[in-house]
Structures are given as structure tokens and as C-alpha cells.
Scaffold this active site. Structure first.
Site, mmCIF file in Angstrom:
data_model
loop_
_atom_site.group_PDB
_atom_site.id
_atom_site.type_symbol
_atom_site.label_atom_id
_atom_site.label_comp_id
_atom_site.label_asym_id
_atom_site.label_seq_id
_atom_site.Cartn_x
_atom_site.Cartn_y
_atom_site.Cartn_z
ATOM 1 N N GLU A 35 0.095 53.100 83.676
ATOM 2 C CA GLU A 35 0.695 52.994 82.338
ATOM 3 C C GLU A 35 0.908 54.378 81.724
ATOM 4 O OE1 GLU A 35 0.695 49.572 79.505
ATOM 5 O OE2 GLU A 35 -1.371 49.391 80.257
ATOM 6 N N TYR A 113 -0.071 49.539 89.367
ATOM 7 C CA TYR A 113 -0.124 48.869 88.062
ATOM 8 C C TYR A 113 0.518 47.500 88.229
ATOM 9 C CZ TYR A 113 0.789 47.716 83.183
ATOM 10 O OH TYR A 113 0.855 47.075 81.965
ATOM 11 N N ASP A 153 -4.958 49.433 87.956
ATOM 12 C CA ASP A 153 -5.052 48.245 87.111
ATOM 13 C C ASP A 153 -4.366 47.106 87.843
ATOM 14 O OD1 ASP A 153 -4.909 46.292 85.201
ATOM 15 O OD2 ASP A 153 -3.784 47.475 83.740
ATOM 16 N N ASN A 155 -4.918 43.893 87.152
ATOM 17 C CA ASN A 155 -4.770 42.757 86.233
ATOM 18 C C ASN A 155 -5.256 41.450 86.854
ATOM 19 O OD1 ASN A 155 -3.874 43.191 83.494
ATOM 20 N ND2 ASN A 155 -2.073 44.183 84.368
ATOM 21 N N ASP A 255 -7.656 51.348 76.178
ATOM 22 C CA ASP A 255 -8.351 50.057 76.201
ATOM 23 C C ASP A 255 -9.008 49.805 77.554
ATOM 24 O OD1 ASP A 255 -5.853 49.816 77.381
ATOM 25 O OD2 ASP A 255 -5.342 47.921 76.409
#
Length: 270
Positions: A35, A113, A153, A155, A255
Site C-alpha cells: 500500500e 498486497y 498483506d 488479507n 493500521d
């Protein structure tokens, strides 16, 4: 070789919040970013006042301004860079792999990502196609026996140990059996090892993502969705792992929390 993987939630925002200073202080040799949300010039500008200005930088931005983007930064030489895991995902800024040369040994570091997804929608179908494409790619790694690691990441919370409120998230994207099955296959069929889990031991946690809202961070009500998944030859050299969780909510610069793993790589390491 200390490898740090971090979803920076926008490199320019991370710069303002102190994230670049944190990454410098980590002592990393290689850094995988997700990101990034910047073009090449913006990324270079964000790094310009730090030690990273003199590092090798490989970057795969998204064709959509301010969206996605992955990068690998390294103090070592880079032999080759590849982006994308299939034509469907070209220009999305979701996959980059760099062949990093550490004292004569080559380590393939991938920064990934993965889509957020949404259960029962085309967005979820695209996410799972991407996970399948990554599986195909790491299958190629396994076939040639390379030292390689998928960072980033993903997810996906792989098991109940990777999500505080797993009961409340059953049936939701990020905790779907179909998503988890991809990570299962990467391990069973291609030998990828979740080195953080192996070195940390059983959960719950350690978590790597907490909502900005409410008391999620203070209550450690998080998700472990950021990983370093190493091929068997590299996983055997993982000696230390930790999560760079901020000491307080006020000190957070993303975050997500970075994932740090030290590998015994290079001359004299084996």
C-alpha cells in the site's frame, strides 16, 4: 539478513507519522512495502531524507492513482525484478519480486498486497484468482529450490489463532475457508513455511492489523493478516521473528504492524 515487511498505509502518510524513521531504526537489510499509494517520484521523494535514498528501490505502482502499490528496498544489490502474477493483475500494484544478492547468495523477496475482497461478490472471486496465481508462482519457486519468501498483506487470517473475534467473522472476507485453503496449499504442495508462527509458537496472535476505530488496538482485538512465508530452504534459516507493534495507539503510524524476520543468509551463514 533482517527482512522487514510493512503495509505502510500510504508512504507519504507514513512519512508524516514517523514510519520512515521507524523503518530506519529497525536496522533492516531488506524492506518489503505494501500500500505504497505513490508513483515512482513520490516514493523517491518520501525516502529522500533518509538512508533509503542510497538503497536499491524496486517499485510496482498501481495504475490507479493513490491505490495499492508494492515495493522492495534493499541495501544489497538486486539481480533481477519481476512484477505481476498473471495478465489479469498487470498494473494493479499487487506483486513484485526482487532477487536480492546477499554475500553471494540470491534471495527472492516478494512483496504482495492481496485484495480485501467481499464475500459472495466478483471482488471476492478476483481475490481468490489472485491467491491461486500466487500459488502457481510459488510452485515454480519450489520446483527450482530457491531461497524465497512471500511477504506482505495477504488479507487472510489463516486460522482461529490469527483473529481475535473469529466467531463474529465467520462467513466474512478475510476468514473464509476458501481463502484459507490457498494458504494451506502453499504449505502442503509448495513447502512454504509461516516463519512467524513457527518461531512464535501457537496463538492467539500475534496480530498485525487493528482498526483505527474504537478500542480495537488497546484491547488487542486484531487480525494476523501480514506474513513472511518462506520456501523450505530459507525457512530453515529463519532464526528470529517479531511484530513491530506500537507501544500505544498514539505511536501508530499505520493500521498494520511490521513483520520482522532475521535469516542466516550470506557468506559463512551455513
Amino acid at each position: 539478513m533482517l527482512l522487514v515487511s510493512a503495509n505502510v498505509n500510504g508512504i507519504r502518510a507514513a512519512l508524516r507519522r514517523g514510519g520512515i524513521d521507524w523503518l530506519v531504526a529497525s536496522g533492516a537489510d531488506v524492506i518489503a512495502l505494501q500500500e505504497v499509494r505513490a508513483d515512482d517520484a513520490q516514493l523517491r521523494d518520501a525516502l529522500s531524507d533518509s538512508v533509503f535514498a542510497g538503497w536499491e528501490v524496486a517499485h510496482s505502482p498501481s495504475s490507479v492513482k493513490g491505490h495499492a502499490g508494492v515495493a522492495v528496498l534493499t541495501r544489497h544489490a538486486v539481480k533481477d525484478v519481476r512484477t505481476g502474477v498473471g495478465d489479469e493483475f498487470d498494473g494493479q500494484g499487487r506483486w513484485l519480486e526482487a532477487d536480492v544478492v546477499v554475500d553471494g547468495e540470491v534471495v527472492t523477496v516478494a512483496s504482495a498486497y492481496v485484495h480485501t475482497g467481499q464475500a459472495g461478490t466478483p471482488r471476492q472471486e478476483e481475490k481468490e484468482r489472485f491467491l491461486a496465481a500466487v500459488g502457481d508462482r510459488v510452485g515454480e519457486w519450489a520446483a527450482d529450490g530457491r531461497l524465497g519468501v512471500v511477504t506482505g498483506d495477504l488479507n487472510v487470517a489463516h486460522t482461529q489463532d490469527d483473529l481475535k473475534n473469529w466467531k463474529g467473522n465467520r462467513g466474512k472476507a478475510g476468514f473464509l475457508p476458501a481463502e484459507q485453503a490457498h494458504l494451506d496449499r502453499w504449505g502442503a504442495e509448495h513447502g512454504l513455511v509461516d516463519v512467524t508462527r513457527r518461531l512464535h509458537g501457537p496463538g492467539p496472535g500475534p496480530y498485525t492489523w487493528w482498526s483505527w476505530r474504537g478500542q480495537a488496538f488497546d484491547n488487542d482485538s486484531g487480525w494476523r493478516i501480514d506474513y513472511q512465508l518462506a520456501t523450505a530452504p530459507l525457512a530453515a534459516r529463519a532464526v528470529r521473528a517479531s511484530i513491530g507493534r506500537a507501544d500505544s495507539y498514539a505511536e501508530r503510524w499505520s493500521d498494520h504492524a511490521p513483520v520482522l524476520v532475521e535469516y542466516a543468509v550470506g557468506a559463512g551463514a551455513v
